[in-house]
Design an enzyme around this catalytic site. Structure first.
Site, PDB file in Angstrom:
ATOM      1  N   ASP A  51     161.337   4.144 -20.250  1.00 59.11           N
ATOM      2  CA  ASP A  51     159.926   4.169 -20.786  1.00 59.11           C
ATOM      3  C   ASP A  51     159.048   3.036 -20.571  1.00 59.11           C
ATOM      4  O   ASP A  51     159.703   1.895 -20.111  1.00 59.11           O
ATOM      5  CB  ASP A  51     159.652   4.540 -22.027  1.00 59.11           C
ATOM      6  CG  ASP A  51     160.047   3.031 -23.121  1.00 59.11           C
ATOM      7  OD1 ASP A  51     161.459   2.683 -23.150  1.00 59.11           O
ATOM      8  OD2 ASP A  51     159.317   2.851 -23.682  1.00 59.11           O
ATOM      9  N   ASP A  61     170.719   2.718 -21.439  1.00 64.45           N
ATOM     10  CA  ASP A  61     170.036   3.038 -20.226  1.00 64.45           C
ATOM     11  C   ASP A  61     169.848   1.716 -19.388  1.00 64.45           C
ATOM     12  O   ASP A  61     169.999   1.890 -18.019  1.00 64.45           O
ATOM     13  CB  ASP A  61     168.695   3.366 -20.599  1.00 64.45           C
ATOM     14  CG  ASP A  61     167.884   2.502 -21.556  1.00 64.45           C
ATOM     15  OD1 ASP A  61     168.508   1.374 -22.173  1.00 64.45           O
ATOM     16  OD2 ASP A  61     166.706   2.609 -21.692  1.00 64.45           O
ATOM     17  N   LYS A  82     170.397  -5.478 -14.831  1.00 67.63           N
ATOM     18  CA  LYS A  82     169.620  -6.784 -14.104  1.00 67.63           C
ATOM     19  C   LYS A  82     170.586  -7.942 -13.965  1.00 67.63           C
ATOM     20  O   LYS A  82     170.155  -8.751 -15.027  1.00 67.63           O
ATOM     21  CB  LYS A  82     168.295  -6.810 -14.722  1.00 67.63           C
ATOM     22  CG  LYS A  82     167.411  -5.632 -14.534  1.00 67.63           C
ATOM     23  CD  LYS A  82     166.162  -5.718 -15.340  1.00 67.63           C
ATOM     24  CE  LYS A  82     165.119  -4.709 -15.090  1.00 67.63           C
ATOM     25  NZ  LYS A  82     163.806  -5.020 -15.861  1.00 67.63           N
ATOM     26  N   GLY A 110     170.508  -9.007 -22.158  1.00 65.16           N
ATOM     27  CA  GLY A 110     171.697  -8.643 -22.773  1.00 65.16           C
ATOM     28  C   GLY A 110     171.547  -8.760 -24.332  1.00 65.16           C
ATOM     29  O   GLY A 110     172.407  -8.539 -24.999  1.00 65.16           O
ATOM     30  N   ARG A 150     159.541   8.725 -19.953  1.00 63.47           N
ATOM     31  CA  ARG A 150     161.041   9.033 -20.195  1.00 63.47           C
ATOM     32  C   ARG A 150     161.461  10.405 -19.314  1.00 63.47           C
ATOM     33  O   ARG A 150     162.537  10.681 -19.068  1.00 63.47           O
ATOM     34  CB  ARG A 150     161.324   9.326 -21.520  1.00 63.47           C
ATOM     35  CG  ARG A 150     161.136   8.008 -22.132  1.00 63.47           C
ATOM     36  CD  ARG A 150     161.826   8.122 -23.585  1.00 63.47           C
ATOM     37  NE  ARG A 150     161.544   6.883 -24.470  1.00 63.47           N
ATOM     38  CZ  ARG A 150     161.866   5.832 -24.859  1.00 63.47           C
ATOM     39  NH1 ARG A 150     162.837   5.448 -23.819  1.00 63.47           N
ATOM     40  NH2 ARG A 150     161.608   4.777 -25.496  1.00 63.47           N
ATOM     41  N   ASP A 201     169.196  -5.730 -19.558  1.00 66.07           N
ATOM     42  CA  ASP A 201     168.364  -6.833 -18.877  1.00 66.07           C
ATOM     43  C   ASP A 201     168.775  -8.117 -19.414  1.00 66.07           C
ATOM     44  O   ASP A 201     169.816  -8.581 -19.001  1.00 66.07           O
ATOM     45  CB  ASP A 201     166.905  -6.346 -19.508  1.00 66.07           C
ATOM     46  CG  ASP A 201     165.721  -7.178 -18.909  1.00 66.07           C
ATOM     47  OD1 ASP A 201     166.013  -8.293 -18.341  1.00 66.07           O
ATOM     48  OD2 ASP A 201     164.771  -6.723 -18.819  1.00 66.07           O
TER      49      ASP A 201
HETATM   50  P1  IMP Z   1     167.717  -6.524 -22.928  1.00 64.82           P
HETATM   51  O1  IMP Z   1     168.127  -6.782 -24.764  1.00 64.82           O
HETATM   52  O2  IMP Z   1     166.900  -7.732 -22.602  1.00 64.82           O
HETATM   53  O3  IMP Z   1     168.994  -6.340 -22.302  1.00 64.82           O
HETATM   54  O4  IMP Z   1     166.816  -5.350 -22.813  1.00 64.82           O
HETATM   55  C1  IMP Z   1     167.159  -4.138 -23.298  1.00 64.82           C
HETATM   56  C2  IMP Z   1     165.891  -3.367 -23.491  1.00 64.82           C
HETATM   57  O5  IMP Z   1     164.626  -3.705 -22.633  1.00 64.82           O
HETATM   58  C3  IMP Z   1     166.373  -1.797 -22.946  1.00 64.82           C
HETATM   59  O6  IMP Z   1     166.980  -1.246 -23.601  1.00 64.82           O
HETATM   60  C4  IMP Z   1     165.053  -1.452 -22.438  1.00 64.82           C
HETATM   61  O7  IMP Z   1     164.355  -0.771 -23.384  1.00 64.82           O
HETATM   62  C5  IMP Z   1     164.023  -2.627 -22.311  1.00 64.82           C
HETATM   63  N1  IMP Z   1     163.886  -2.719 -20.669  1.00 64.82           N
HETATM   64  C6  IMP Z   1     164.442  -3.862 -19.771  1.00 64.82           C
HETATM   65  N2  IMP Z   1     164.207  -3.434 -18.557  1.00 64.82           N
HETATM   66  C7  IMP Z   1     163.545  -2.488 -18.534  1.00 64.82           C
HETATM   67  C8  IMP Z   1     162.883  -1.838 -17.438  1.00 64.82           C
HETATM   68  O8  IMP Z   1     162.819  -2.042 -16.211  1.00 64.82           O
HETATM   69  N3  IMP Z   1     162.127  -0.535 -17.699  1.00 64.82           N
HETATM   70  C9  IMP Z   1     162.199  -0.031 -19.062  1.00 64.82           C
HETATM   71  N4  IMP Z   1     162.982  -0.713 -20.108  1.00 64.82           N
HETATM   72  C10 IMP Z   1     163.410  -1.835 -19.814  1.00 64.82           C
HETATM   73 MG    MG Z   2     165.087   0.872 -24.580  1.00 63.91          MG
END
Ligand code: IMP
Ligand code: MG
Length: 181
Positions: free
Chosen positions: A164, A105, A136, A110, A170, A108
């Site tokens: 979410d 989805d 992002k 990573g 969602r 962010d």
């Molecule tokens: P990462 O591991 O920092 O890349 O982030 C992954 C998880 O953070 C995603 O799979 C989302 O569940 C959550 N996430 C990051 N940004 C958002 C957002 O803007 N809205 C909702 N969920 C987010």
């Molecule tokens: Mg998620």
């Protein structure tokens, strides 16, 4: 479509409409269709829960033979020295020697995608590419290339279309962004 909504304690306003999402999903599907036209039966691997709506719309636009599967990344506390351990659940079929397209989805920082690709690598797939609905770039801190990005956004927090806020939102057809008031 309601322009402003409240989810739990936060206010949100429409940022990307369902029609705009549809266009972005079509564009990313077209790119994958071109690049996978001659790849033998790839597997689209959706990461639950956030990817369910994107996966559903994406797959309707894919025109080559492919399989679909979903995984969930669960965390549990390991021994104290190890700390948090991540594990993959839901992968019944062997992915050894298969071409995998991860469907996320949002990417962010990573961290999630890094864990996931490391866990998948142990299962010896033939190739792994990443397709995400949202990316992002300003928050991303890893080196792993994100192969297919439907939409790039800033560091704002969004909900809807599978994403979410504390498990809520969602079901929304459009993407909403946090706003004041
Ligand atoms: P990462 O591991 O920092 O890349 O982030 C992954 C998880 O953070 C995603 O799979 C989302 O569940 C959550 N996430 C990051 N940004 C958002 C957002 O803007 N809205 C909702 N969920 C987010
Ligand atoms: Mg998620």
């Amino acid at each position: 479509m309601k322009n402003k909504i409240r989810v739990k304690d936060l206010n949100f306003e429409v940022m990307i409409t369902a029609a705009e999402l549809d266009k972005a999903v079509s564009e990313v599907a077209q790119k994958i269709n071109q690049e996978y036209a001659n790849v033998e039966e790839p597997i689209f691997l959706g990461v639950l829960n956030g990817s369910f709506m994107f996966m559903s719309d994406l797959m309707k636009k894919i025109d080559f033979e492919s399989e679909l599967s979903f995984v969930k990344v669960a965390s549990y506390e390991g021994t104290e020295s190890v700390g948090e351990v991540k594990t993959l659940i839901g992968l019944n079929d062997s992915i050894k020697g298969r071409h995998i397209i991860i469907v996320e989805d949002i990417v962010d920082s990573g961290n999630s995608i890094e864990h996931l690709t490391q866990m998948l690598a142990e299962l010896e797939p033939a190739s792994v590419k990443i397709c995400t609905l949202f990316f992002k770039p300003n928050a991303y801190q890893k080196q792993i290339p994100i192969d297919y990005v439907a939409l790039e956004i800033g560091n704002e927090f969004i909900v809807g279309y599978g994403l979410d806020y504390d498990q809520l939102g969602r079901n929304l057809k459009d993407i909403y962004v946090v706003c004041n008031e």
